[in-house]
Scaffold this active site. Sequence first.
Site, PDB file in Angstrom:
ATOM      1  N   HIS A   1      87.898  23.760 -50.984  1.00  0.00           N
ATOM      2  CA  HIS A   1      87.631  23.341 -52.365  1.00  0.00           C
ATOM      3  C   HIS A   1      86.983  24.455 -53.180  1.00  0.00           C
ATOM      4  O   HIS A   1      86.409  24.187 -54.228  1.00  0.00           O
ATOM      5  CB  HIS A   1      86.756  22.089 -52.362  1.00  0.00           C
ATOM      6  CG  HIS A   1      87.418  20.935 -51.678  1.00  0.00           C
ATOM      7  ND1 HIS A   1      88.484  20.252 -52.233  1.00  0.00           N
ATOM      8  CD2 HIS A   1      87.203  20.362 -50.469  1.00  0.00           C
ATOM      9  CE1 HIS A   1      88.882  19.306 -51.398  1.00  0.00           C
ATOM     10  NE2 HIS A   1      88.109  19.362 -50.318  1.00  0.00           N
TER      11      HIS A   1
ATOM     12  N   LYS B   1      67.737  31.490 -41.691  1.00  0.00           N
ATOM     13  CA  LYS B   1      67.071  32.468 -40.815  1.00  0.00           C
ATOM     14  C   LYS B   1      67.593  33.866 -41.118  1.00  0.00           C
ATOM     15  O   LYS B   1      66.821  34.811 -41.212  1.00  0.00           O
ATOM     16  CB  LYS B   1      67.322  32.153 -39.334  1.00  0.00           C
ATOM     17  CG  LYS B   1      66.507  31.037 -38.740  1.00  0.00           C
ATOM     18  CD  LYS B   1      65.052  31.313 -38.480  1.00  0.00           C
ATOM     19  CE  LYS B   1      64.188  30.851 -39.612  1.00  0.00           C
ATOM     20  NZ  LYS B   1      63.929  29.449 -39.723  1.00  0.00           N
TER      21      LYS B   1
ATOM     22  N   LYS C   1      53.912  32.780 -45.104  1.00  0.00           N
ATOM     23  CA  LYS C   1      54.084  31.776 -44.055  1.00  0.00           C
ATOM     24  C   LYS C   1      53.869  30.363 -44.594  1.00  0.00           C
ATOM     25  O   LYS C   1      54.675  29.483 -44.365  1.00  0.00           O
ATOM     26  CB  LYS C   1      53.110  32.073 -42.907  1.00  0.00           C
ATOM     27  CG  LYS C   1      53.185  31.067 -41.761  1.00  0.00           C
ATOM     28  CD  LYS C   1      54.546  31.087 -41.095  1.00  0.00           C
ATOM     29  CE  LYS C   1      54.656  30.135 -39.927  1.00  0.00           C
ATOM     30  NZ  LYS C   1      56.067  29.910 -39.547  1.00  0.00           N
TER      31      LYS C   1
ATOM     32  N   ASN D   1      42.322  31.786 -53.629  1.00  0.00           N
ATOM     33  CA  ASN D   1      43.741  31.465 -53.416  1.00  0.00           C
ATOM     34  C   ASN D   1      44.108  30.372 -54.402  1.00  0.00           C
ATOM     35  O   ASN D   1      43.294  29.481 -54.663  1.00  0.00           O
ATOM     36  CB  ASN D   1      43.971  30.903 -52.013  1.00  0.00           C
ATOM     37  CG  ASN D   1      43.749  31.940 -50.930  1.00  0.00           C
ATOM     38  OD1 ASN D   1      43.582  33.114 -51.228  1.00  0.00           O
ATOM     39  ND2 ASN D   1      43.732  31.482 -49.691  1.00  0.00           N
ATOM     40  N   GLY D   2      45.340  30.390 -54.895  1.00  0.00           N
ATOM     41  CA  GLY D   2      45.774  29.341 -55.821  1.00  0.00           C
ATOM     42  C   GLY D   2      46.026  29.931 -57.202  1.00  0.00           C
ATOM     43  O   GLY D   2      46.084  31.153 -57.371  1.00  0.00           O
TER      44      GLY D   2
ATOM     45  N   TRP E   1      48.588  37.611 -52.201  1.00  0.00           N
ATOM     46  CA  TRP E   1      50.039  37.501 -52.420  1.00  0.00           C
ATOM     47  C   TRP E   1      50.186  37.299 -53.921  1.00  0.00           C
ATOM     48  O   TRP E   1      49.800  36.254 -54.440  1.00  0.00           O
ATOM     49  CB  TRP E   1      50.570  36.311 -51.626  1.00  0.00           C
ATOM     50  CG  TRP E   1      52.050  36.250 -51.469  1.00  0.00           C
ATOM     51  CD1 TRP E   1      52.798  36.837 -50.488  1.00  0.00           C
ATOM     52  CD2 TRP E   1      52.976  35.512 -52.281  1.00  0.00           C
ATOM     53  NE1 TRP E   1      54.116  36.525 -50.653  1.00  0.00           N
ATOM     54  CE2 TRP E   1      54.259  35.721 -51.738  1.00  0.00           C
ATOM     55  CE3 TRP E   1      52.854  34.720 -53.425  1.00  0.00           C
ATOM     56  CZ2 TRP E   1      55.400  35.156 -52.289  1.00  0.00           C
ATOM     57  CZ3 TRP E   1      53.991  34.160 -53.963  1.00  0.00           C
ATOM     58  CH2 TRP E   1      55.248  34.381 -53.400  1.00  0.00           C
TER      59      TRP E   1
ATOM     60  N   GLU F   1      66.258  35.187 -44.568  1.00  0.00           N
ATOM     61  CA  GLU F   1      64.827  35.463 -44.581  1.00  0.00           C
ATOM     62  C   GLU F   1      64.467  36.799 -43.973  1.00  0.00           C
ATOM     63  O   GLU F   1      63.675  37.541 -44.528  1.00  0.00           O
ATOM     64  CB  GLU F   1      64.091  34.401 -43.734  1.00  0.00           C
ATOM     65  CG  GLU F   1      63.708  33.166 -44.440  1.00  0.00           C
ATOM     66  CD  GLU F   1      62.825  32.305 -43.547  1.00  0.00           C
ATOM     67  OE1 GLU F   1      61.648  32.176 -43.853  1.00  0.00           O
ATOM     68  OE2 GLU F   1      63.324  31.774 -42.532  1.00  0.00           O
TER      69      GLU F   1
ATOM     70  N   GLU G   1      70.394  26.010 -41.533  1.00  0.00           N
ATOM     71  CA  GLU G   1      69.226  26.658 -40.949  1.00  0.00           C
ATOM     72  C   GLU G   1      69.582  28.064 -40.445  1.00  0.00           C
ATOM     73  O   GLU G   1      68.792  29.002 -40.576  1.00  0.00           O
ATOM     74  CB  GLU G   1      68.661  25.773 -39.825  1.00  0.00           C
ATOM     75  CG  GLU G   1      67.581  26.382 -38.969  1.00  0.00           C
ATOM     76  CD  GLU G   1      66.349  26.897 -39.721  1.00  0.00           C
ATOM     77  OE1 GLU G   1      66.199  26.616 -40.908  1.00  0.00           O
ATOM     78  OE2 GLU G   1      65.557  27.632 -39.086  1.00  0.00           O
TER      79      GLU G   1
ATOM     80  N   CYS H   1      48.215  34.254 -49.293  1.00  0.00           N
ATOM     81  CA  CYS H   1      46.837  34.689 -49.503  1.00  0.00           C
ATOM     82  C   CYS H   1      45.971  34.210 -48.336  1.00  0.00           C
ATOM     83  O   CYS H   1      46.158  33.119 -47.826  1.00  0.00           O
ATOM     84  CB  CYS H   1      46.230  34.167 -50.797  1.00  0.00           C
ATOM     85  SG  CYS H   1      47.014  34.732 -52.286  1.00  0.00           S
TER      86      CYS H   1
ATOM     87  N   ARG I   1      50.274  35.256 -42.967  1.00  0.00           N
ATOM     88  CA  ARG I   1      50.495  34.360 -44.105  1.00  0.00           C
ATOM     89  C   ARG I   1      51.262  35.050 -45.222  1.00  0.00           C
ATOM     90  O   ARG I   1      51.769  34.389 -46.127  1.00  0.00           O
ATOM     91  CB  ARG I   1      49.147  33.857 -44.641  1.00  0.00           C
ATOM     92  CG  ARG I   1      48.407  32.968 -43.664  1.00  0.00           C
ATOM     93  CD  ARG I   1      46.988  32.722 -44.108  1.00  0.00           C
ATOM     94  NE  ARG I   1      46.910  31.883 -45.287  1.00  0.00           N
ATOM     95  CZ  ARG I   1      46.811  30.564 -45.269  1.00  0.00           C
ATOM     96  NH1 ARG I   1      46.785  29.932 -44.123  1.00  0.00           N
ATOM     97  NH2 ARG I   1      46.728  29.875 -46.377  1.00  0.00           N
TER      98      ARG I   1
HETATM   99  C1  AGP Z   1      61.070  28.936 -42.474  1.00  0.00           C
HETATM  100  O1  AGP Z   1      61.656  29.940 -41.707  1.00  0.00           O
HETATM  101  C2  AGP Z   1      60.565  29.366 -43.763  1.00  0.00           C
HETATM  102  N1  AGP Z   1      59.613  30.406 -43.655  1.00  0.00           N
HETATM  103  C3  AGP Z   1      60.209  28.307 -44.776  1.00  0.00           C
HETATM  104  O2  AGP Z   1      61.399  27.831 -45.312  1.00  0.00           O
HETATM  105  C4  AGP Z   1      59.350  27.109 -44.303  1.00  0.00           C
HETATM  106  O3  AGP Z   1      60.079  26.331 -43.407  1.00  0.00           O
HETATM  107  C5  AGP Z   1      58.929  26.274 -45.538  1.00  0.00           C
HETATM  108  O4  AGP Z   1      58.188  27.075 -46.406  1.00  0.00           O
HETATM  109  C6  AGP Z   1      58.154  25.048 -45.163  1.00  0.00           C
HETATM  110  O5  AGP Z   1      56.982  25.354 -44.483  1.00  0.00           O
HETATM  111  P1  AGP Z   1      56.166  24.229 -43.738  1.00  0.00           P
HETATM  112  O6  AGP Z   1      57.017  23.759 -42.601  1.00  0.00           O
HETATM  113  O7  AGP Z   1      54.923  24.925 -43.280  1.00  0.00           O
HETATM  114  O8  AGP Z   1      55.909  23.148 -44.719  1.00  0.00           O
END
Ligand code: AGP
Length: 608
Positions: free
Chosen positions: A506, A487, A603, A99-100, A73, A490, A483, A2, A27
């Site tokens: 296992h 990626k 974001k 927002n929230g 959002w 996502e 990681e 948001c 965002r």
């Molecule tokens: C990363 O690619 C993601 N979009 C997500 O996991 C992100 O790292 C996570 O939400 C934490 O965000 P921050 O680093 O702003 O706390």
Amino acid sequence: MCGIVGYVGHREATPILLEGLRRLEYRGYDSAGLAVAHRGRLRVTKAAVRVAGLRDLVGTPTQATSGIAHTRWATHGEPTDANAHPHTDTSGRIAVVHNGIIENSERLRAELTANGVTFTSDTDTEALAHLIAAALAAGAASLEDAVRTTLRRVEGAYGLVVLDARKPGELVAARNGSPLVIGVGEDETLVASDVAALVRHTQRVVYLEDGELATLTATDFRTSTRDARTIDKEPTTVELTAEDYDLGNWSDFMHKEIHEQPAAVSRALLGRLDDQFATARLGGIEVTARDVHAIRRVKFLGCGSAYYAAQLGAGLMEELARLPADAEPASEFRYRNPVIDSDTLFIAVSQSGETLDTLAAVRELERKGGRLLGVVNVVGSALARACGNGIFLHAGPEVAVASTKAVTNMAVSFAMLGLLFGRVRDLSFADGQRIVEGLRALPGQIAEVLDAEPEIAEVAKRYADAQHMFFTGRVRGWPVAREGAQKLKEISYLHAEAYQASELKHGPLALIDKSMPTVAVIPGDELVAKNIATVEEIKARGGPVIAVTSADLPDGLADAVIRVPRTELELNPILLTLPLQLFAYHVALTLGRDIDKPRNLAKSVTVE
Ligand code: AGP
């Protein structure tokens, strides 16, 4: 997650609000809207559209010089036109963007409905507009008082801005859990959920804290607490400019940010490597050598990729400083009544500094008296302010939802912290020098990895039609594999699963066949032979293997090999992460995904 923009000044509000929303698109959102006050009435335009679509719907702007705008959002209610913000009261006097999550919204809605109010949306926010209008009708002395009265009845998290059609010269903003920052310009005042929407107009900003309200006019702002105590706040200057958020000639922010990494890492290292004592100099942390000796354990906390980077940091801390270290998702930590020892150092990690779960973990630590240090990218963010003491990442603004340069700078910062602690404990001068040199070489080596993009893109295209992929790694390679899988999930929406290479036999080995490619992360360390054996086991079952490595592998071992330069063993994981960003990027590009704004994701995750 948001976005909010508010404007009160001397210029036409609509174009400023639309431009602000465009800056907040990153965002994540599914609908957009704005309200301006014109000739004693509100003009509201909102729909389940992108900001460009909202611009078309608005048509010819009015002369209004104040207004509020929002990208939503969805949490309460589907992403529909009716649920888009702003929300208004029945008479159309009050507009609210929020927002929230209002946790007692059902009760408030039921009560308002019993009093004859008809709701036009399924949102928790609409109740706020009705309550503020009712408070004004009941004789509240000002809009600020009406908002304050309403907030006394509200449970939950909010960042909100309110516009009154009858008093268009002021806006009221309030914060509790969702970020809001005021921009102080020349005869104009703005408010937004993040500085990205402000820096085109002003660099002078004021951050609202939880429990604070602000009344904004074109020439002034006044801040106070929920119980009406005035708080004097001076604007601070942010170094960011509008250009920092521009795409330039890049087609998307993720690609731009991947390629900014050599410069971002150079910035993170600038002035922080000390050749005289073969250590790191981290000015922002208030930890003396005596304090370091008193630390018995280090615990890293973060969410998503920040958590995977934290796991990599825990490995570095153990290797360099020989301090027991581990990482845990902040979202889990906050709910399990954690034991807080006085000799454990907790490190909260976040790009945005606004992730609600990480902030909540920090608040829990504060409450229990834990030792805390923050590793954060966004200066002035809630987490940076809550920790007070820590390391800034200096990655620059990160706009793409998929975090790349911030994750790399997290790892580099952890290496410096491990080096600093290690040199206070028992890391030798020679080993310290080795790490200092290794860190110094990183920007050049990162540029080398990025130069191999055409080959990495070719491998990505070859495997983009897979439905599922494994990512394997062990010890130093394990957080890298996690990681890498993150990626890919996502931005490509492929099912990607990370597994410790040592655990394959296992259970998950049963899944291997020719339709399940494995990305095997193989650092050039003492475990190469073990990793080669794992690759052979996968190959023997018909599974295609893409090796990402700094080791010399036997010819023909893997179906594709992506090489990264050799570096100090401890720093290997930092370089190995980079090809996986490009791999995920090119799979997503091949599949035609919306790379910067993947579906369902935001974001910064400012709600639970
Ligand atoms: C990363 O690619 C993601 N979009 C997500 O996991 C992100 O790292 C996570 O939400 C934490 O965000 P921050 O680093 O702003 O706390």
